[in-house]
Design a protein around this motif. Structure first.
Motif, PDB file in Angstrom:
ATOM      1  N   ALA A  24       0.847  -1.196   0.000  1.00  0.00           N
ATOM      2  CA  ALA A  24       0.000   0.000   0.000  1.00  0.00           C
ATOM      3  C   ALA A  24       0.877   1.238   0.000  1.00  0.00           C
ATOM      4  CB  ALA A  24      -0.918   0.002   1.225  1.00  0.00           C
ATOM      5  N   GLY A  25       0.285   2.350  -0.482  1.00  0.00           N
ATOM      6  CA  GLY A  25       0.997   3.623  -0.485  1.00  0.00           C
ATOM      7  C   GLY A  25       1.335   4.087  -1.886  1.00  0.00           C
ATOM      8  N   PHE A  26       1.748   5.337  -1.986  1.00  0.00           N
ATOM      9  CA  PHE A  26       2.049   5.901  -3.297  1.00  0.00           C
ATOM     10  C   PHE A  26       3.320   5.317  -3.905  1.00  0.00           C
ATOM     11  CE2 PHE A  26      -0.670   9.174  -1.346  1.00  0.00           C
ATOM     12  CZ  PHE A  26      -1.642   9.253  -2.325  1.00  0.00           C
ATOM     13  N   ASP A  27       4.131   4.633  -3.099  1.00  0.00           N
ATOM     14  CA  ASP A  27       5.334   3.982  -3.614  1.00  0.00           C
ATOM     15  C   ASP A  27       5.091   2.521  -3.972  1.00  0.00           C
ATOM     16  OD1 ASP A  27       7.202   6.160  -3.419  1.00  0.00           O
ATOM     17  OD2 ASP A  27       7.097   5.936  -1.242  1.00  0.00           O
ATOM     18  N   TYR A  28       3.841   2.059  -3.835  1.00  0.00           N
ATOM     19  CA  TYR A  28       3.531   0.672  -4.172  1.00  0.00           C
ATOM     20  C   TYR A  28       3.767   0.450  -5.669  1.00  0.00           C
ATOM     21  CZ  TYR A  28       0.727  -3.487  -5.138  1.00  0.00           C
ATOM     22  OH  TYR A  28       0.293  -4.721  -5.570  1.00  0.00           O
ATOM     23  N   ALA A  29       4.549  -0.592  -5.986  1.00  0.00           N
ATOM     24  CA  ALA A  29       4.972  -0.813  -7.375  1.00  0.00           C
ATOM     25  C   ALA A  29       3.919  -1.500  -8.219  1.00  0.00           C
ATOM     26  CB  ALA A  29       6.261  -1.635  -7.396  1.00  0.00           C
ATOM     27  N   GLY A  30       2.870  -2.020  -7.577  1.00  0.00           N
ATOM     28  CA  GLY A  30       1.890  -2.804  -8.322  1.00  0.00           C
ATOM     29  C   GLY A  30       1.005  -2.004  -9.259  1.00  0.00           C
ATOM     30  N   MET A  31       0.790  -0.711  -8.954  1.00  0.00           N
ATOM     31  CA  MET A  31      -0.051   0.126  -9.822  1.00  0.00           C
ATOM     32  C   MET A  31       0.177   1.584  -9.467  1.00  0.00           C
ATOM     33  SD  MET A  31      -3.774  -0.706  -8.119  1.00  0.00           S
ATOM     34  CE  MET A  31      -3.269  -2.326  -7.521  1.00  0.00           C
ATOM     35  N   THR A  32      -0.193   2.466 -10.388  1.00  0.00           N
ATOM     36  CA  THR A  32      -0.045   3.901 -10.159  1.00  0.00           C
ATOM     37  C   THR A  32      -1.321   4.442  -9.510  1.00  0.00           C
ATOM     38  OG1 THR A  32      -0.998   4.533 -12.288  1.00  0.00           O
ATOM     39  CG2 THR A  32       1.375   4.043 -12.242  1.00  0.00           C
ATOM     40  N   PRO A  33      -1.249   5.646  -8.902  1.00  0.00           N
ATOM     41  CA  PRO A  33      -2.468   6.263  -8.353  1.00  0.00           C
ATOM     42  C   PRO A  33      -3.570   6.434  -9.395  1.00  0.00           C
ATOM     43  CG  PRO A  33      -0.546   7.368  -7.474  1.00  0.00           C
ATOM     44  CD  PRO A  33      -0.045   6.408  -8.528  1.00  0.00           C
ATOM     45  N   VAL A  34      -3.203   6.754 -10.641  1.00  0.00           N
ATOM     46  CA  VAL A  34      -4.212   6.914 -11.692  1.00  0.00           C
ATOM     47  C   VAL A  34      -4.887   5.579 -11.993  1.00  0.00           C
ATOM     48  CG1 VAL A  34      -4.588   7.483 -14.127  1.00  0.00           C
ATOM     49  CG2 VAL A  34      -3.089   8.920 -12.720  1.00  0.00           C
ATOM     50  N   GLN A  35      -4.099   4.524 -12.115  1.00  0.00           N
ATOM     51  CA  GLN A  35      -4.677   3.204 -12.357  1.00  0.00           C
ATOM     52  C   GLN A  35      -5.606   2.799 -11.214  1.00  0.00           C
ATOM     53  OE1 GLN A  35      -0.908   1.083 -12.814  1.00  0.00           O
ATOM     54  NE2 GLN A  35      -1.393   0.656 -14.956  1.00  0.00           N
ATOM     55  N   TYR A  36      -5.171   3.075  -9.998  1.00  0.00           N
ATOM     56  CA  TYR A  36      -5.991   2.703  -8.841  1.00  0.00           C
ATOM     57  C   TYR A  36      -7.300   3.481  -8.820  1.00  0.00           C
ATOM     58  CZ  TYR A  36      -7.049   1.208  -4.077  1.00  0.00           C
ATOM     59  OH  TYR A  36      -7.648   0.661  -2.979  1.00  0.00           O
TER      60      TYR A  36
END
Length: 357
Positions: A24-36
């Motif tokens: 979790a968090g803005f540094d999470y590599a699984g997806m970008t904030p826009v994708q989320y």
């Protein structure tokens, strides 16, 4: 006040070291904030539908597709914008309804906004937020009945009938749902039946079959999970363990090596499991090599020290083996195999066996 406590959580996520925030968090590599954010438009509409009609209920939504292009979720985006518009209109014309809609969004916002979380959807996240929608439905029903039925007694009877019917229906659905929770395997099988593309559910069902010694079924579900997510090191490790139990050592090593090359690899566990394969093959020098890697990676469980000691014992290095068995037994005092081989090692030395044996 309740919503303001989320500020503490958000503050922690912003200030924690990136390596400590893996899911979790803005540094999470699984997806970008826009994708989320784009994905959450569909998730929020799904939550709203479940509030109105809670079926099918799903324990785990792992595998929910993450989108990166707005046109891929255009209907969901438009639906969410419409919902926002209705809340804005209600705040202007019917403030109490607007407040209830705003309650829903604010309570849900820590998990359904722009800050990525590995699991994009969980039904429990909406439990508190749904109170606003349910209260709004009850108030709206009462307002509609006031316009239709002028006699308060008739209005009360209809209101109780409608609400009572809903409560009875929901109670029946609750009883049915509770049957899915009678044991863990049933719950995950139900999850997989409702979300066939859920790799985590496939993996966990496979683990349950493995624990029951049903290796053919376990392999089927592990392979299904890999088809859905080929980069899952946990599943590769699980397949390796399964093949070891079937004496399929070449296949086991292949999957262990694949697991080591993947980002989410539990390296210490995998190195130790490779050591188990070499122990079965009586390649004791390679057992020592893999166990050493496991220990250096921070894996300090009893089995790795026991395996190290067993390999040393089989190589005739009895005095060197004893401290490793002692480490294993300090962690797991009832470790039967470590006790047995330690006795064997001590019997070759001119020293008395430890009192614990």
């Amino acid at each position: 006040g309740l919503f303001s406590t989320w500020g503490i959580v958000l503050g922690l996520l912003f200030t924690m070291h990136p390596e400590k925030v893996s899911s979790a968090g803005f540094d999470y590599a699984g997806m970008t904030p826009v994708q989320y954010a784009l994905t959450q438009t569909g998730v929020i509409l799904h939550y709203l539908r479940l509030i109105i009609f809670p079926a099918p209920l799903v324990f785990d939504y792992n595998g929910w597709p993450v989108t990166s292009r707005p046109w891929d979720v255009l209907p969901q985006v438009l639906g969410f914008v419409l919902f926002l518009g209705l809340i804005g209109w209600a705040l202007w014309k019917q403030p109490r309804f607007g407040f209830l809609g705003l309650w829903f969004l604010l309570i849900l916002s820590p998990s359904s906004s722009i800050m990525p979380i590995a699991d994009v959807a969980f039904e429990y996240r909406v439990y508190l937020a749904m109170a606003g929608i349910i209260v709004g439905i009850i108030i709206g029903l009462e307002m509609v009945l006031q316009k239709i039925f002028h006699d308060p007694r008739e209005r009360k009877i209809v209101f109780i009938t409608v609400v009572g019917t809903i409560v009875l229906g929901m109670s029946f659905m609750t009883i049915q749902r509770n049957r899915d929770y009678r044991d863990e395997l049933t719950l995950w099988q139900d999850t997989l039946r409702k979300r066939p593309d859920n790799p985590r559910a496939s993996t966990i069902v496979g683990v349950h079959y493995f624990d029951r010694g049903l290796f053919a079924q376990a392999e089927q579900y592990y392979r299904r999970a890999l088809n859905l997510n080929p980069a899952d090191a946990i599943v590769h490790n699980n397949l390796g363990m399964l093949f070891v139990e079937q004496d399929r050592y070449a296949e086991a090593k292949e999957h262990y090596h694949q697991a080591l090359g993947l980002p989410n690899s539990p390296k210490g566990t995998v190195y130790n499991n490779l050591g188990v394969v070499y122990l079965r093959e009586k390649k004791y020098d390679q057992v020592l090599e893999e166990c050493e890697k496991a220990i250096q990676s921070g894996f300090h469980d009893a089995p790795v020290f026991s395996n190290y000691g067993i390999a040393l014992t089989r190589l005739g290095r009895y005095r060197e083996a004893v401290p490793y068995f002692q480490k294993a037994l300090a962690i797991a005092p009832d470790f039967a195999e470590a006790k047995r081989v330690l006795r064997e090692a001590v019997s070759h030395l001119n020293t008395p066996a430890p009192d614990s044996l």
